[in-house]
Each structure stands twice: as C-alpha cells, then as structure tokens.
Scaffold this motif. Structure first.
Motif, mmCIF file in Angstrom:
data_model
loop_
_atom_site.group_PDB
_atom_site.id
_atom_site.type_symbol
_atom_site.label_atom_id
_atom_site.label_comp_id
_atom_site.label_asym_id
_atom_site.label_seq_id
_atom_site.Cartn_x
_atom_site.Cartn_y
_atom_site.Cartn_z
ATOM 1 N N ALA A 1 0.831 -1.209 0.000
ATOM 2 C CA ALA A 1 0.000 0.000 0.000
ATOM 3 C C ALA A 1 0.864 1.257 0.000
ATOM 4 N N GLU A 2 1.947 1.234 0.767
ATOM 5 C CA GLU A 2 2.850 2.392 0.802
ATOM 6 C C GLU A 2 3.481 2.645 -0.565
ATOM 7 N N ALA A 3 3.707 1.594 -1.324
ATOM 8 C CA ALA A 3 4.287 1.727 -2.666
ATOM 9 C C ALA A 3 3.232 2.042 -3.725
ATOM 10 N N GLY A 4 1.963 2.069 -3.329
ATOM 11 C CA GLY A 4 0.894 2.351 -4.276
ATOM 12 C C GLY A 4 0.579 1.201 -5.200
ATOM 13 N N LEU A 5 0.965 -0.019 -4.819
ATOM 14 C CA LEU A 5 0.720 -1.185 -5.675
ATOM 15 C C LEU A 5 -0.621 -1.841 -5.395
ATOM 16 N N VAL A 6 -1.177 -1.609 -4.209
ATOM 17 C CA VAL A 6 -2.521 -2.094 -3.890
ATOM 18 C C VAL A 6 -3.284 -0.982 -3.180
#
Length: 201
Positions: free
Chosen positions: A62-67
């Motif tokens: 989530a922090e990486a914006g992947l989910v």
C-alpha cells in the motif's frame, strides 16, 4: 508427493526480484483478480499464514501504491491499484511466474468433481528451486470424477489468462490412492508439487 512449503524459502525462486514466495503469491492473487476486494483474514486462510504476516506485506504494498487498502468498519480490504503505472507490467510478470497459483486455484475448485489438484512438472520444479527461465507451459494433475468438458473449459480459460499452455491430467481418486501400477503417477508422487485443491498449501 514432495509438497514444498514457501515458509522454508527465504527468497522467491520464480521471480527473484521479490523478497519471498508469499509476496509473489499474494501479489499475483490480488493483481490477477483486479475486480475483487480481499480481507486480510481471507488471504491469510488462502495462503495458510497469519493475518499479521499478510498485514505486513499489505502495508508495504500500500505504501508503494501497488494495492489499495481501505477499512470498512473493522475490516481491512485489499484490491489491485490499476492506476499505478507499474500495474500492467507487474501483472504480466506475475502472470508468467506466480500466475498458475492465482488462476488455477480460483478456477478448479469451481468444477464439480475435483477432489484434489496439484501443479507438478517444470513449473513446480522451478518453484521448488530449480534454476532457469519461467516454464513455457503448466502441468496440473486433477484427482476426481469431474466432467472432461468442464475441465477442458477451465484449462482454456486459464491458458487465456496465463498466456501459456495448460495441460490437465485427470485420474480417479482410487488411481491416486493406489498409484503403484502406473509409472507416471509414481513419478508425479515422487516429484515436487504445489497443492491447488484439497490439501494444505
């Protein structure tokens, strides 16, 4: 059958860019079902790990914006984040590596008469540590009395999603229980395999 446990593997063999097999399986499941929301509890049951293990991976993704991660009351839900520019190439990579787990573990339980199902052959050997590029096809042993046409339909759908050939080999529960007369079944039982249906993963 020599089933293998992801917890014994420190790094991903199918996609060495990833930290662990669990991360590969989790990302593939979410990215290859982009229309679905999954709770941490659902994912923990599916991959036979603790909710805290899933939660830690979810935090990083989530922090990486992947989910996408959202709360509905006390329920935390995860789903794919299609707006991320990495989404399409990442999904393609995951389909080529961990895709057989995400796709076949979704399709085969829906076919009546499937009692057990295992990934075996080159894909399973690669998952277990054999070096080399992603295998060009996938082999699945199906145990039970499922209708052949329904199994073929599931294989066709899996091939379209994975972009590679999917070979299904079906045996009865009796044949699988007493494989001594079939050299092929004996070889499958003595080789690495990944349980898709009917056994702990």
């Amino acid at each position: 059958m020599r089933s293998f446990a992801r917890r014994r593997q420190n790094t991903s063999r199918l996609l060495p860019l990833l930290r662990s097999p669990l991360l590969g399986e989790l990302m593939a499941w979410i990215c290859l079902h982009p229309e679905m929301n999954y709770s941490l509890a659902e994912l923990a049951r599916r991959f036979n790990v603790s909710q805290s293990a899933i939660g830690k991976e979810a935090d990083r993704l989530a922090e990486a914006g992947l989910v996408r991660s959202e709360w509905r009351g006390n329920l935390r839900l995860l789903r794919a984040e299609p707006s991320n520019p990495l989404a399409r190439p990442l999904t393609e990579l995951l389909a080529l590596t961990y895709g057989p787990i995400a796709v076949l573990a979704d399709l085969l339980p829906a076919v009546p008469g499937v009692v057990e199902a295992y990934l075996y052959g080159s894909w399973a050997a690669h998952y277990a540590g054999e070096p080399g590029p992603p295998p060009p096809d996938v082999h699945v042993l199906v145990v039970g009395d499922a209708d052949g046409a329904e199994l073929a339909g599931a294989a066709d759908l899996a091939e379209r999603q994975l972009g590679r050939a999917v070979h299904l080999y079906q045996v009865s529960s009796m044949e699988w229980r007493w494989p001594e007369r079939d050299p092929f079944l004996m070889s499958v039982r003595s080789s690495p395999a990944y349980a898709l249906v009917g056994a702990p993963r």
